[in-house]
Design a protein around this motif. Structure first.
Motif, short mmCIF file in Angstrom:
data_model
loop_
_atom_site.label_atom_id
_atom_site.label_comp_id
_atom_site.label_asym_id
_atom_site.label_seq_id
_atom_site.Cartn_x
_atom_site.Cartn_y
_atom_site.Cartn_z
N THR A 69 44.08 -15.37 86.00
CA THR A 69 44.94 -15.01 84.88
C THR A 69 44.61 -15.85 83.66
N SER A 70 44.39 -17.14 83.86
CA SER A 70 44.03 -17.99 82.73
C SER A 70 42.65 -17.61 82.19
N ALA A 71 41.76 -17.16 83.07
CA ALA A 71 40.44 -16.71 82.62
C ALA A 71 40.57 -15.46 81.75
N LEU A 72 41.44 -14.53 82.14
CA LEU A 72 41.65 -13.32 81.34
C LEU A 72 42.22 -13.66 79.97
N PHE A 73 43.19 -14.57 79.92
CA PHE A 73 43.76 -14.97 78.64
C PHE A 73 42.71 -15.67 77.77
N SER A 74 41.87 -16.49 78.39
CA SER A 74 40.88 -17.22 77.61
C SER A 74 39.81 -16.28 77.06
N ILE A 75 39.54 -15.17 77.74
CA ILE A 75 38.58 -14.19 77.21
C ILE A 75 39.07 -13.64 75.88
#
Length: 130
Positions: A69-75
């Protein structure tokens, strides 16, 4: 400190701390933390067959939610993460594979930040200054 990392805000940071107990010494390495969170492949070798890497069956479900989830937000919000994601897509990886690769990379960054007691910086620290 955790809230300054793009994609890992107050809520996901709190979930991370709740899932890990706040004690990183329990894990020892970033690899173990990634395995505990379900974003690192584990070998499923048998006999003479080797190299079978699969997603682990036993992992912490809360951390498995936090890292991707944090990876998706960081994208969406971090240009460096977006470039890494697009590079993985250009290499032929599917969306899910590219997000998991980014999540694994972010585990390494988060581990280094917690180990060194530093805040996130958009540029790598200068090795000559140390």
């Amino acid at each position: 400190m955790i809230t300054s990392m793009p994609g890992l805000g107050i809520i996901l940071g709190a979930e991370f701390l709740a899932a890990t107990g706040g004690d990183m010494a329990v894990f020892g390495t970033a690899d173990r933390l990634a395995g505990f969170g379900g974003v690192a492949p584990v070998p499923r070798d048998s006999g003479k067959i080797s190299g079978n890497l699969r997603r682990p069956q036993r992992y912490n479900r809360r951390l498995q939610r936090v890292f991707p989830t944090s990876a998706l937000f960081s994208i969406r919000h971090c240009a460096e993460s977006r470039r890494f994601y697009e590079r993985k897509r250009a290499e032929g990886k599917r969306h899910t594979q590219a997000v998991l690769a980014l999540a694994r990379r972010r585990v390494n960054v988060l581990w280094a930040l917690l180990r060194d007691g530093r805040c996130y910086e958009f540029s790598p620290p200068n090795a000559l200054a140390a």
